[in-house]
Design a protein around this motif. Sequence first.
Motif, PDB file in Angstrom:
ATOM      1  N   GLY A 152      33.046  40.746  47.688  1.00  0.00           N
ATOM      2  CA  GLY A 152      33.500  40.800  46.303  1.00  0.00           C
ATOM      3  C   GLY A 152      32.340  41.044  45.365  1.00  0.00           C
ATOM      4  O   GLY A 152      31.275  41.523  45.758  1.00  0.00           O
ATOM      5  N   ASN A 243      41.498  30.756  42.712  1.00  0.00           N
ATOM      6  CA  ASN A 243      41.424  32.183  43.004  1.00  0.00           C
ATOM      7  C   ASN A 243      41.476  32.961  41.698  1.00  0.00           C
ATOM      8  O   ASN A 243      41.939  32.448  40.680  1.00  0.00           O
ATOM      9  CB  ASN A 243      42.611  32.582  43.895  1.00  0.00           C
ATOM     10  N   ASP A 258      42.847  43.365  43.986  1.00  0.00           N
ATOM     11  CA  ASP A 258      41.786  42.476  44.453  1.00  0.00           C
ATOM     12  C   ASP A 258      42.253  41.039  44.314  1.00  0.00           C
ATOM     13  O   ASP A 258      42.513  40.580  43.197  1.00  0.00           O
ATOM     14  CB  ASP A 258      40.505  42.703  43.646  1.00  0.00           C
ATOM     15  N   ASN A 261      39.267  36.266  46.056  1.00  0.00           N
ATOM     16  CA  ASN A 261      38.231  35.711  45.192  1.00  0.00           C
ATOM     17  C   ASN A 261      38.330  34.186  45.179  1.00  0.00           C
ATOM     18  O   ASN A 261      38.532  33.578  44.118  1.00  0.00           O
ATOM     19  CB  ASN A 261      38.376  36.267  43.772  1.00  0.00           C
ATOM     20  N   PRO A 264      35.913  31.995  42.375  1.00  0.00           N
ATOM     21  CA  PRO A 264      35.865  32.858  41.194  1.00  0.00           C
ATOM     22  C   PRO A 264      34.777  32.457  40.210  1.00  0.00           C
ATOM     23  O   PRO A 264      34.310  31.315  40.179  1.00  0.00           O
ATOM     24  CB  PRO A 264      37.255  32.681  40.577  1.00  0.00           C
TER      25      PRO A 264
END
Length: 326
Positions: A152, A243, A258, A261, A264
């Motif tokens: 990511g 997330n 996407d 994550n 985050p």
Amino acid sequence: MKVGLLCGREYSFPPAFLDRVNTLGREHGITAEFVTLTGTKMGEASGYRVIVDRISHEVEYYRGALKHAVLQGTYVINNPFWWTADDKYFNYCVMSRLGCAIPKTVLLPQKGYPKDIDLTSESLRNLQYPIDWDDLLDYVGRPAILKPYSGGGWKHVYKVRNAQELIEAYDGTAPYCMTLQEFIDFDGYVRCFTFGKTDITPVRYDPHERRYLIDRGYLTPDVGARIVRDAQTINQALGYEMNTIEFAVRDSVPYAIDYLNPAPDFERDRITDFYFAHVLEKMSDLVIDRALNPDPTRSWPRWEEMLGIGAPAGFTGAPRPPAIRT
């Protein structure tokens, strides 16, 4: 009862989070602190009721220690077992099956390999070369996005317009495994903060400047409702409780592009003071709830059940984890 925070190079979120959990948790006997690790003995309790993990994707020892903590009864956000097994390509496939709008995506053989794999020998006998790049571009469309199948932070992401640009970008991607994905020429872009799988906060986001924008009237009711519903589906299927999920909106259709994550960005200067306060409140409330109501099954992934994939005949389910230790 202790809540532990495992994090890396973060500045604004960790002290504010720990202070708020300590303040709100006092009446429940809950305290919060940074997790301390110095070698993990088999069978040794972690000492934490809940651990919030924001760094184990970069430190392999942390990931192993968190898996052991789960075995001893600690509730970890996010579940380290599923996070370890996850990748973006598989997530795209699952969510497409579950009805989310997903850009067309191809998983590519990686460009580079470990030294003990000889490209001229039989190590890669199952790969067929040369790759028909134009055929893949015909499938996903032009332009297209080349990006890692895992990872990511907008790292190693390339926009390519033809086979020549694709090959040039691909040749520099070793040792990463990559995906080629349909480019969504969006007229709107949304990044959702998510807490506890179903609590979704859609936020207008500028992916070019990488800025969060405070604009509560950005989405139409129908598009906003679908984004929330699809974000809930994603988290419920993958078991994530912390997330961010990104949607590129084209012609009123939100494409989930996407959503891997699980650690985050929560830094104040990047998510704005407004959303920093929101994240701080939601994350503090989440961990206090998990400390008081420690049901381990909350973090288990459910995509098999959601897809209707049945268990083998006679299978009655895996044993429940041990009770959470106070």
